[in-house]
Design an enzyme around this catalytic site. Structure first.
Site, PDB file in Angstrom:
ATOM      1  N   GLY A  11       0.821  -1.220   0.000  1.00 50.68           N
ATOM      2  CA  GLY A  11       0.000   0.000   0.000  1.00 50.68           C
ATOM      3  C   GLY A  11       0.845   1.255   0.000  1.00 50.68           C
ATOM      4  O   GLY A  11       0.659   2.149   0.823  1.00 50.68           O
ATOM      5  N   ASP A  65      -3.557  -7.339  -4.768  1.00 48.94           N
ATOM      6  CA  ASP A  65      -4.501  -7.122  -3.674  1.00 48.94           C
ATOM      7  C   ASP A  65      -3.990  -7.978  -2.517  1.00 48.94           C
ATOM      8  O   ASP A  65      -4.050  -9.207  -2.567  1.00 48.94           O
ATOM      9  CB  ASP A  65      -5.902  -7.567  -4.117  1.00 48.94           C
ATOM     10  CG  ASP A  65      -6.917  -7.496  -2.987  1.00 48.94           C
ATOM     11  OD1 ASP A  65      -6.520  -7.345  -1.816  1.00 48.94           O
ATOM     12  OD2 ASP A  65      -8.122  -7.622  -3.287  1.00 48.94           O
ATOM     13  N   ASN A  92       1.740  -2.212   5.374  1.00 51.22           N
ATOM     14  CA  ASN A  92       1.103  -0.899   5.569  1.00 51.22           C
ATOM     15  C   ASN A  92      -0.287  -0.786   4.954  1.00 51.22           C
ATOM     16  O   ASN A  92      -1.097   0.017   5.418  1.00 51.22           O
ATOM     17  CB  ASN A  92       2.027   0.174   4.959  1.00 51.22           C
ATOM     18  CG  ASN A  92       1.323   1.506   4.793  1.00 51.22           C
ATOM     19  OD1 ASN A  92       1.181   2.272   5.747  1.00 51.22           O
ATOM     20  ND2 ASN A  92       0.838   1.796   3.572  1.00 51.22           N
ATOM     21  N   TYR A 157     -12.284  -1.772  11.902  1.00 51.02           N
ATOM     22  CA  TYR A 157     -10.914  -1.251  11.774  1.00 51.02           C
ATOM     23  C   TYR A 157     -10.117  -1.506  13.051  1.00 51.02           C
ATOM     24  O   TYR A 157      -8.972  -1.978  12.996  1.00 51.02           O
ATOM     25  CB  TYR A 157     -10.991   0.249  11.469  1.00 51.02           C
ATOM     26  CG  TYR A 157      -9.665   0.924  11.228  1.00 51.02           C
ATOM     27  CD1 TYR A 157      -9.010   0.791  10.004  1.00 51.02           C
ATOM     28  CD2 TYR A 157      -9.074   1.711  12.212  1.00 51.02           C
ATOM     29  CE1 TYR A 157      -7.802   1.433   9.776  1.00 51.02           C
ATOM     30  CE2 TYR A 157      -7.877   2.354  11.992  1.00 51.02           C
ATOM     31  CZ  TYR A 157      -7.239   2.212  10.767  1.00 51.02           C
ATOM     32  OH  TYR A 157      -6.040   2.848  10.555  1.00 51.02           O
TER      33      TYR A 157
HETATM   34  P1  NAP Z   1      -4.354   5.870   2.229  1.00 51.29           P
HETATM   35  O1  NAP Z   1      -3.766   7.204   1.977  1.00 51.29           O
HETATM   36  O2  NAP Z   1      -5.793   5.648   2.008  1.00 51.29           O
HETATM   37  O3  NAP Z   1      -3.494   4.786   1.389  1.00 51.29           O
HETATM   38  C1  NAP Z   1      -3.836   3.426   1.459  1.00 51.29           C
HETATM   39  C2  NAP Z   1      -2.841   2.614   0.660  1.00 51.29           C
HETATM   40  O4  NAP Z   1      -3.191   1.219   0.806  1.00 51.29           O
HETATM   41  C3  NAP Z   1      -2.881   2.929  -0.824  1.00 51.29           C
HETATM   42  O5  NAP Z   1      -1.584   2.838  -1.351  1.00 51.29           O
HETATM   43  C4  NAP Z   1      -3.768   1.823  -1.373  1.00 51.29           C
HETATM   44  O6  NAP Z   1      -3.490   1.475  -2.724  1.00 51.29           O
HETATM   45  C5  NAP Z   1      -3.333   0.653  -0.486  1.00 51.29           C
HETATM   46  N1  NAP Z   1      -4.311  -0.430  -0.496  1.00 51.29           N
HETATM   47  C6  NAP Z   1      -5.622  -0.388  -0.132  1.00 51.29           C
HETATM   48  N2  NAP Z   1      -6.173  -1.592  -0.298  1.00 51.29           N
HETATM   49  C7  NAP Z   1      -5.215  -2.415  -0.789  1.00 51.29           C
HETATM   50  C8  NAP Z   1      -5.171  -3.778  -1.173  1.00 51.29           C
HETATM   51  N3  NAP Z   1      -6.252  -4.558  -1.082  1.00 51.29           N
HETATM   52  N4  NAP Z   1      -4.000  -4.281  -1.639  1.00 51.29           N
HETATM   53  C9  NAP Z   1      -2.902  -3.499  -1.746  1.00 51.29           C
HETATM   54  N5  NAP Z   1      -2.884  -2.204  -1.389  1.00 51.29           N
HETATM   55  C10 NAP Z   1      -4.016  -1.672  -0.914  1.00 51.29           C
HETATM   56  O7  NAP Z   1      -4.090   5.417   3.751  1.00 51.29           O
HETATM   57  P2  NAP Z   1      -2.999   5.903   4.818  1.00 51.29           P
HETATM   58  O8  NAP Z   1      -3.636   6.909   5.683  1.00 51.29           O
HETATM   59  O9  NAP Z   1      -1.703   6.202   4.154  1.00 51.29           O
HETATM   60  O10 NAP Z   1      -2.882   4.567   5.689  1.00 51.29           O
HETATM   61  C11 NAP Z   1      -1.791   3.660   5.550  1.00 51.29           C
HETATM   62  C12 NAP Z   1      -1.818   2.707   6.736  1.00 51.29           C
HETATM   63  O11 NAP Z   1      -1.713   3.465   7.947  1.00 51.29           O
HETATM   64  C13 NAP Z   1      -3.123   1.919   6.848  1.00 51.29           C
HETATM   65  O12 NAP Z   1      -2.857   0.621   7.301  1.00 51.29           O
HETATM   66  C14 NAP Z   1      -3.895   2.683   7.904  1.00 51.29           C
HETATM   67  O13 NAP Z   1      -4.825   1.882   8.567  1.00 51.29           O
HETATM   68  C15 NAP Z   1      -2.760   3.121   8.814  1.00 51.29           C
HETATM   69  N6  NAP Z   1      -3.114   4.266   9.659  1.00 51.29           N
HETATM   70  C16 NAP Z   1      -3.458   5.468   9.115  1.00 51.29           C
HETATM   71  C17 NAP Z   1      -3.779   6.527   9.952  1.00 51.29           C
HETATM   72  C18 NAP Z   1      -4.163   7.878   9.423  1.00 51.29           C
HETATM   73  O14 NAP Z   1      -4.564   8.725  10.235  1.00 51.29           O
HETATM   74  N7  NAP Z   1      -4.031   8.161   8.127  1.00 51.29           N
HETATM   75  C19 NAP Z   1      -3.748   6.346  11.332  1.00 51.29           C
HETATM   76  C20 NAP Z   1      -3.404   5.109  11.845  1.00 51.29           C
HETATM   77  C21 NAP Z   1      -3.057   4.065  11.005  1.00 51.29           C
HETATM   78  P3  NAP Z   1      -4.479   1.893  -3.945  1.00 51.29           P
HETATM   79  O15 NAP Z   1      -3.923   3.184  -4.445  1.00 51.29           O
HETATM   80  O16 NAP Z   1      -4.362   0.773  -4.902  1.00 51.29           O
HETATM   81  O17 NAP Z   1      -5.864   2.022  -3.362  1.00 51.29           O
END
Ligand code: NAP
Length: 249
Positions: A11, A65, A92, A157
Site C-alpha cells: 500500500g 490485492d 502498511n 478497523y
Molecule cells: P491511504 O492514503 O488511504 O493509502 C492506502 C494505501 O493502501 C494505498 O496505497 C492503497 O493502494 C493501499 N491499499 C488499499 N487496499 C489495498 C489492497 N487490497 N492491496 C494493496 N494495497 C491496498 O491510507 P494511509 O492513511 O496512508 O494509511 C496507511 C496505513 O496506515 C493503513 O494501514 C492505515 O490503517 C494506517 N493508519 C493510518 C492513519 C491515518 O490517520 N491516516 C492512522 C493510523 C493508522 P491503492 O492506491 O491501490 O488504493
C-alpha cells in the site's frame, strides 16, 4: 546480484506507505512499491517509483490485492526475480469503512479485516519464510491507536489493528530466533487520503485532544519505520511504537 537491500512496502502508492517507500529509498534500500490496481500503479505508483529512483536506488511498482494469498505469492515471486531478496517488509496497506457497530454490514466487516489484517498473515508467512532462509530481516506492521484504545465507528478497523498487534508479538517470538525483528507502529491521526474525508469540525475536535495540537504528517511515521528497519534498532523486537503526538495516553 544486487548489492543493495530490498524493502517491500504494501500500500505504498500514496499516504503513509508512499512516505515510507521514499524514506527507505533515501536510506539506500531498493524499493518494491505495491498497490491494489493497475490504474493506481499507473497513476500514483509510478510517481512514487520515480521519486524513489531519485535517491539512486532501483524501484518498481507491483500490483497485488494483499488480502488475496495467491496475488501476494505472485508478487513475492516477481520481486525476488527483480531484486533477489526481500530484506524489509512493511505491512502498511489498509482501508477504513466506518460506521457504528449496529449499522455495520457484514460485507464491510469482512472487507476491512481481510485487507488490513489477513494481508499481514499472507505477507508475513510468505516473506518470513524467505527471511528465515536468509537468517535476517525486518518486518514493520502498521497498526493504529484505534487498535489500542478502540474508536467509535471503527469496530471493524480497530479489530483489524488490534489483531495486527497480536500478530506482531507472536511473529517477533517465532522469527526472532532466526534473526528477524518484527515490530509495529501505531499512528494516531495522520494527514492522508484516509483522513481527508473527516469534517473540519471533527479534525478540530481531534486536534484538541492531541497535546501538540496538530495532525501528523506521513513523513513522521516514515521516520520511525526507518529507525525500526535500520541498525540502531537491533535490540528492539515485538514492540508497538505509538506515533500520535500524545493522543492515546
Ligand atoms: P491511504 O492514503 O488511504 O493509502 C492506502 C494505501 O493502501 C494505498 O496505497 C492503497 O493502494 C493501499 N491499499 C488499499 N487496499 C489495498 C489492497 N487490497 N492491496 C494493496 N494495497 C491496498 O491510507 P494511509 O492513511 O496512508 O494509511 C496507511 C496505513 O496506515 C493503513 O494501514 C492505515 O490503517 C494506517 N493508519 C493510518 C492513519 C491515518 O490517520 N491516516 C492512522 C493510523 C493508522 P491503492 O492506491 O491501490 O488504493
Amino acid at each position: 546480484m544486487n548489492s543493495r537491500k530490498t524493502a517491500l512496502v504494501t500500500g505504498s502508492s500514496r499516504g503513509i506507505g508512499a512516505a515510507i517507500a521514499k524514506r527507505l529509498a533515501k536510506d539506500g534500500f531498493n524499493v518494491a512499491v505495491n498497490c491494489s490496481s493497475e490504474n493506481s500503479a499507473k497513476d500514483r505508483g509510478s510517481l512514487v517509483v520515480k521519486e524513489c529512483k531519485n535517491f539512486g536506488v532501483q524501484a518498481e511498482c507491483f500490483v497485488a490485492d494483499v488480502s488475496k494469498y495467491d496475488q501476494c505469492s505472485n508478487m513475492v515471486d516477481s520481486i525476488i526475480k527483480k531484486f533477489d531478496s526481500i530484506d524489509v517488509l512493511v505491512n502498511n496497506a489498509g482501508i477504513i469503512r466506518d460506521s457504528l457497530l449496529i449499522r455495520m454490514s457484514e460485507e464491510n466487516f469482512d472487507l476491512v479485516t481481510q485487507i488490513n489484517y489477513k494481508s499481514v498473515f499472507n505477507m508475513t508467512k510468505l516473506v518470513g519464510k524467505l527471511m528465515m532462509k536468509q537468517k535476517s530481516g525486518r518486518i514493520v506492521n502498521v497498526s493504529s491507536v484505534a487498535g489500542i484504545s478502540g474508536n467509535i465507528g471503527q469496530f471493524n478497523y480497530s479489530a483489524s489493528k488490534a489483531g495486527i498487534i497480536g500478530m506482531t508479538k507472536t511473529a517477533a517470538k517465532e522469527l526472532g530466533l532466526r534473526g528477524i525483528l518484527v515490530n509495529a507502529v501505531a499512528p494516531g491521526c495522520i494527514e492522508t487520503d484516509m483522513t481527508d474525508g473527516l469534517s473540519e469540525d471533527l479534525k478540530e475536535k481531534i486536534k484538541a485532544q492531541i497535546s501538540i495540537k496538530r495532525l501528523g504528517n506521513p513523513s513522521e511515521v516514515a521516520g520511525v519505520v526507518s529507525f525500526l528497519c535500520g541498525p540502531d534498532s537491533s535490540y528492539i523486537n515485538g514492540q508497538v511504537i505509538v506515533v500520535d503526538g500524545c493522543l492515546a495516553i
